[in-house]
Enzyme design. Structure first.
Site: not given
Ligand SMILES: *Cc1c(COP(=O)(O)O)cnc(C)c1O
Length: 361
Positions: A101, A172, A196
């Site tokens: 990521w 993030d 998540k």
């Molecule tokens: C799932 C995830 C993303 C991407 O999320 P989207 O909603 O598919 O854009 C980005 N960063 C992390 C840490 C993630 O777990």
């Protein structure tokens, strides 16, 4: 049969939340209509929206120095929105690369600013968190971005890095938000896609220090400016109303359970039991991550004899333990054990792993 869902995302939601949503699905609060069918500017929806924000503020201790934004586009859109809002095109932004990521954040960031990789754990296959002392953050950096939990590699920071000077820290938190208390005042900006640990896919939470809202690039589309969301109560246009409502139900559930401090205790214990089952398997199962960087949320593991991997996946699914397949880039298994994964689910997985090993080891 009870089914336990270990999906990395979209992920399991709390059973009481789904039941409440089901009860209210066709007729919300005696309005005769569904939340999906009402104007985002109706009194009922404004109340849903405001209560969700107030609950999130209580859960994470977010004070009035910060705006809370409800956006679309997932965390992926934030890989572009962060540089567009917090840097100028010729600025340098520092990014710490701890896995897939953050690598995406680097690549997208390069389209909008000069990205300086301040530290990387690529050399060890993204199985650790680089020592804070080794980070190289230019004094001129517009901000420092990191990924507190790498969802694919199962690598988590267990403390917040110190940043010299007044360089804003951007995180993030998609797969770790609300899993434990966090000192929001250490951050300039936090973002997290919902699917998540917050709710269904379709909504993304932003927590932005208000003094950073004026840094956005003039020519950015209004839907790309944090300030547009902050100034309009995240209602520049029609927001993802149903995911917003669902997020509010999850926040209520978290508050009823004692908030993020209570969740942290449970999450730490769940993860400790699962890692012990892997480490104490005499080499039958393995997790490659450095012990001080193991995620409480995503636990990847492999079987020494990889030919048993498809057998494990089939038999575990038959036993009601579903979506355990590892990310396509990693293989093996991955158990995502977010807030909504009950302790019984983790214990059922551990029991299955022990039984499987007894039969195949
Ligand atoms: C799932 C995830 C993303 C991407 O999320 P989207 O909603 O598919 O854009 C980005 N960063 C992390 C840490 C993630 O777990």
């Amino acid at each position: 049969m009870t089914v336990f869902n270990f999906s990395a995302g979209p992920a399991v939601l709390p059973a009481p939340v789904l039941e409440r949503a089901q009860n209210e699905l066709a007729n919300y609060a005696a309005t005769g209509v569904s939340v999906m069918e009402m104007s985002h500017r109706s009194a009922e929806f404004m109340d849903i929206a405001e209560r969700a924000e107030a609950s999130l503020r209580r859960l994470l201790g977010i004070n009035d120095d910060y705006s809370v934004l409800f956006m679309s586009g997932g965390a992926t859109m934030q890989f572009a929105m962060a540089p567009i809002n917090l840097s100028a095109p010729d600025d340098t932004v520092a990014i710490v690369n701890t896995g897939q990521w953050s690598t995406k954040a680097v690549k997208e960031g390069q389209r909008f600013a000069n990205v300086h990789v301040a530290a990387s754990s690529e050399a060890d296959g993204f199985c650790s968190v680089p020592d804070f002392d080794s980070w190289d953050v230019p004094a001129s950096a517009a901000y420092l971005h990191y990924t507190p939990n790498e969802t694919i590699g199962g690598v988590e920071f267990h403390s917040i890095p110190d940043v010299a000077g007044d360089i804003p820290l951007v995180a993030d938190m998609s797969s770790t938000i609300l899993s434990r208390p966090v000192d929001v005042s250490r951050f300039g900006m936090i973002y997290a896609g919902a699917q998540k640990n917050i709710g269904p896919a379709g909504i993304t939470i932003g927590i932005v220090r208000k003094d950073l809202l004026d840094r956005a690039r003039e020519d950015a589309p209004s839907l790309f400016k944090y300030k547009s969301y902050a100034d309009s109560g995240s209602m520049i246009n029609t927001p993802p109303t149903y995911p917003w409502y669902m997020a509010g139900l999850v926040f209520d559930w978290l508050e009823e359970r004692g908030g993020v401090a209570a969740m942290a205790k449970i999450n730490e214990a769940k993860a400790a039991r699962l890692y012990a089952a892997i480490d104490d398997s005499g080499g039958f199962y393995a997790n490659p991550v450095a012990k001080n960087a193991r995620s409480w949320m995503n636990v990847p593991f492999t079987i020494a004899d990889d030919a048993l991997t498809p057998v494990f996946l089939t038999e575990s699914a038959d036993a009601g333990l579903v979506q355990l397949k590892g990310h396509r880039s990693v293989g093996g298994m991955r158990a995502s054990i977010y807030n909504a994964m009950p302790e019984e689910g983790v214990d059922a997985l551990i029991g299955f792993m022990s039984d499987f090993r007894a039969r195949h080891g």
